[in-house]
Design a protein around this motif. Structure first.
Motif, PDB file in Angstrom:
ATOM      1  N   ALA A 140      -6.225   0.158  -2.605  1.00  0.00           N
ATOM      2  CA  ALA A 140      -6.721  -0.842  -1.659  1.00  0.00           C
ATOM      3  C   ALA A 140      -8.242  -0.963  -1.740  1.00  0.00           C
ATOM      4  CB  ALA A 140      -6.292  -0.480  -0.242  1.00  0.00           C
ATOM      5  N   THR A 182     -10.031  -9.304   6.385  1.00  0.00           N
ATOM      6  CA  THR A 182      -8.727  -8.902   5.870  1.00  0.00           C
ATOM      7  C   THR A 182      -7.714  -8.976   7.000  1.00  0.00           C
ATOM      8  OG1 THR A 182      -9.052  -6.549   6.351  1.00  0.00           O
ATOM      9  CG2 THR A 182      -9.739  -7.325   4.162  1.00  0.00           C
ATOM     10  N   THR A 192       2.292  -1.114   5.404  1.00  0.00           N
ATOM     11  CA  THR A 192       1.336  -0.174   5.989  1.00  0.00           C
ATOM     12  C   THR A 192       1.976   0.796   6.978  1.00  0.00           C
ATOM     13  OG1 THR A 192       0.693  -1.812   7.658  1.00  0.00           O
ATOM     14  CG2 THR A 192      -0.635  -1.713   5.660  1.00  0.00           C
ATOM     15  N   ASN A 215      -4.108  -6.873   8.427  1.00  0.00           N
ATOM     16  CA  ASN A 215      -3.183  -5.746   8.309  1.00  0.00           C
ATOM     17  C   ASN A 215      -1.894  -6.150   9.008  1.00  0.00           C
ATOM     18  OD1 ASN A 215      -1.733  -3.271   8.518  1.00  0.00           O
ATOM     19  ND2 ASN A 215      -3.651  -2.133   8.377  1.00  0.00           N
ATOM     20  N   LEU A 267      -7.894   1.460   6.501  1.00  0.00           N
ATOM     21  CA  LEU A 267      -8.001   0.177   5.800  1.00  0.00           C
ATOM     22  C   LEU A 267      -8.661  -0.889   6.666  1.00  0.00           C
ATOM     23  CD1 LEU A 267      -4.566  -0.020   3.929  1.00  0.00           C
ATOM     24  CD2 LEU A 267      -6.809   0.612   3.010  1.00  0.00           C
ATOM     25  N   TYR A 324      -2.557   4.144   7.398  1.00  0.00           N
ATOM     26  CA  TYR A 324      -3.013   2.953   6.673  1.00  0.00           C
ATOM     27  C   TYR A 324      -3.653   1.906   7.575  1.00  0.00           C
ATOM     28  CZ  TYR A 324      -0.031   5.128   3.196  1.00  0.00           C
ATOM     29  OH  TYR A 324       0.554   6.030   2.332  1.00  0.00           O
ATOM     30  N   TRP A 335      -3.205  -6.456   3.840  1.00  0.00           N
ATOM     31  CA  TRP A 335      -2.593  -5.151   3.574  1.00  0.00           C
ATOM     32  C   TRP A 335      -1.154  -5.192   4.050  1.00  0.00           C
ATOM     33  CZ3 TRP A 335      -6.259  -3.936   0.648  1.00  0.00           C
ATOM     34  CH2 TRP A 335      -7.602  -3.868   1.033  1.00  0.00           C
ATOM     35  N   VAL A 395       0.805  -1.226   0.000  1.00  0.00           N
ATOM     36  CA  VAL A 395       0.000   0.000   0.000  1.00  0.00           C
ATOM     37  C   VAL A 395       0.842   1.281   0.000  1.00  0.00           C
ATOM     38  CG1 VAL A 395      -1.834   1.265   1.183  1.00  0.00           C
ATOM     39  CG2 VAL A 395      -1.839  -1.235   1.228  1.00  0.00           C
TER      40      VAL A 395
END
Length: 361
Positions: A227, A282, A261, A284, A277, A273, A258, A203
Motif C-alpha cells: 500500500a 484516499t 481491510t 478505506n 493506512l 489496516y 484501500w 491489502v
C-alpha cells in the motif's frame, strides 16, 4: 470528536464494505452515516450471497420478481439495484455537497466477464443506465482483459471502480486506462468533470498468503508495504505534467481506495489496516465488524508518507525469504477473480433454491 470523523479531518473517506436489505430496513446504514461518518459503500457477490441466503428480508421481492419471469442474473441485479438505489439516495446529499467526489455506491458486473472486455463494457453501460442514479460506480476487474473496457467506459462517461488490484503496477495500469479515457474525451471536446473513478487496491490478502512462509517479525507487514509503495505511485501521478493537463481541464482524480481491510490474522489488531493506512485523498472501505471496532477503540497512526517510506526495504526483506511480490500479486489477482466467480455461482444457486422453495410455500 469520534475517531471515524478524524479520518475525514485528514481527508480520508470511510466507506462500508457491506450492504443488505436488513441494514436498510432497520435504519442501520443511516445510523452509520450519521454516527460514524460513513460516506459511501462497496458491494460484491459474496456480500449479496450472505445477505440473501441468510435472511428472509428478500423473500417477498423474490416471489414478486419470480412471478414476473425473472431468474438467475436478471433476478439478482433487480434485487441488488433496489438495495443500492436506496443506499445511493442516502448518500446523495454527500455526493452533491462534495461535487461528486464522495457519496458513491458500487455494483459489480458479472465476474464471469472478467476476461471479456467487450461483454464487460456492454454490461457496465446497461447497469449504469438502468440504475438511474448518478452516484453509482460500476466495478470492473483491473485484469489485462478488463483494462480496455475500463478505458472505453471512462471515455463514454461511465463511473468505474477498478477492482482486484494487488500490486503497485496493477494500480499504474488502472490509472493509465483512466487517463487514456479522459484524454480521448478531451480530444473529442467532451467534458472531463462528469467522469469519476476509484482504483481499489486489495491489502489484507497479501498477509494471509504469506502468513505461514515468513518469520514472525515479517507477519502482517506485506500488505501495508504494498500500500505504501502504491501510494507513492499515486502521489507521483497526481504531481505529473500529464495529470496536470487533465486537472486544468477539471478532470477528477482517480482516488486510491484501500480494499480488503479486515484483519485476517486473529493474533493481529482488528484495526491494523485502518490505523496504518491513513492517507490524504484516499478511501478505506471496510467490513462492518472493522468499522465497529474502529469506532469503539480506533487509533490514528502516522499518516502515510508521500515517498513510500520503508516500503522498498520491507519488500526486499520479503524477497530474501522467497516472496516475489510481482509473481504473488499476479497469483492473488487470478485467485481473486476465481473466488468472485465461485461466489457468483453460489449466489445464483442460493437465489434459485430460495425461489423454488418460496414457490412451494
Amino acid at each position: 470528536m469520534k475517531m471515524t470523523q478524524k479520518l475525514h479531518e485528514l481527508r480520508q473517506s470511510l466507506w462500508l464494505d457491506n450492504i443488505s436489505k436488513e441494514m436498510l430496513d432497520k435504519g442501520i446504514l443511516k445510523r452509520y452515516i450519521e454516527e460514524f461518518s460513513i460516506t459511501g459503500l462497496t458491494s460484491n457477490p459474496t456480500i449479496f450471497d450472505h445477505a440473501i441466503a441468510h435472511s428472509h428480508f428478500y423473500d417477498r421481492s423474490i416471489v414478486e420478481l419470480s412471478s414476473q419471469g425473472m431468474e438467475a442474473e436478471e433476478l439478482f441485479f433487480e434485487l441488488a439495484m433496489d438495495d443500492l438505489r436506496r443506499a445511493a439516495d442516502l448518500f446523495r446529499p454527500i455526493h452533491d455537497q462534495t461535487s461528486c467526489r464522495d457519496g458513491w455506491v458500487s455494483l459489480e458486473v458479472s465476474p464471469l466477464l472478467a476476461y471479456d472486455a467487450e461483454k464487460t463494457l456492454f454490461e457496465a453501460k446497461r447497469l449504469y443506465e438502468a440504475f438511474q442514479r448518478p452516484n453509482l460506480y460500476i466495478k470492473i476487474p483491473g485484469t489485462k482483459e478488463g483494462l480496455p473496457a475500463i478505458e472505453e467506459a471512462i471515455f463514454e462517461g461511465i463511473p468505474i471502480n477498478v477492482t482486484l488490484l494487488f500490486t503497485p503496477e496493477h494500480y499504474k495500469e488502472a490509472a493509465e486506462a483512466y487517463m487514456r479515457g479522459l484524454e480521448r474525451r478531451l480530444a473529442k471536446g467532451l467534458p472531463l468533470d462528469v467522469v469519476s473513478s476509484v482504483a481499489s487496491l486489495f491489502v489484507s490478502r497479501w498477509d494471509k498468503a504469506t502468513m505461514h512462509v515468513v518469520p514472525e517479525n515479517l507477519k502482517n507487514q506485506l500488505g501495508i508495504a504494498i500500500a505504501k509503495k502504491t501510494y507513492k505511485f499515486y502521489r507521483d501521478l497526481l504531481d505529473s505534467d500529464r495529470w496536470n493537463i487533465l486537472a486544468q481541464k477539471k478532470a477528477n482524480p482517480q482516488l486510491l481506495l484501500w480494499a480488503s481491510t479486515g484483519t485476517k490474522d486473529p493474533q493481529a489488531s482488528d484495526i491494523l489496516y485502518v490505523k496504518n493506512l491513513i492517507a490524504p485523498d484516499t478511501i478505506n472501505t471496510m467490513p462492518e465488524e472493522t468499522l465497529l471496532a474502529f469506532a469503539d477503540h480506533g487509533q490514528i497512526g502516522a499518516i502515510l508518507p508521500r515517498d513510500g517510506a520503508d516500503a522498498d526495504v520491507v519488500l526486499s526483506e520479503f524477497c530474501q525469504h522467497g516472496v516475489d511480490y510481482q509473481a504473488l500479486g499476479e497469483r492473488l489477482q487470478k485467485e481473486g477473480a476465481e473466488a468472485f466467480v465461485n461466489s457468483w455461482k453460489d449466489l445464483l444457486n442460493s437465489l434459485q433454491q430460495k425461489s423454488s422453495l418460496l414457490k412451494t410455500v
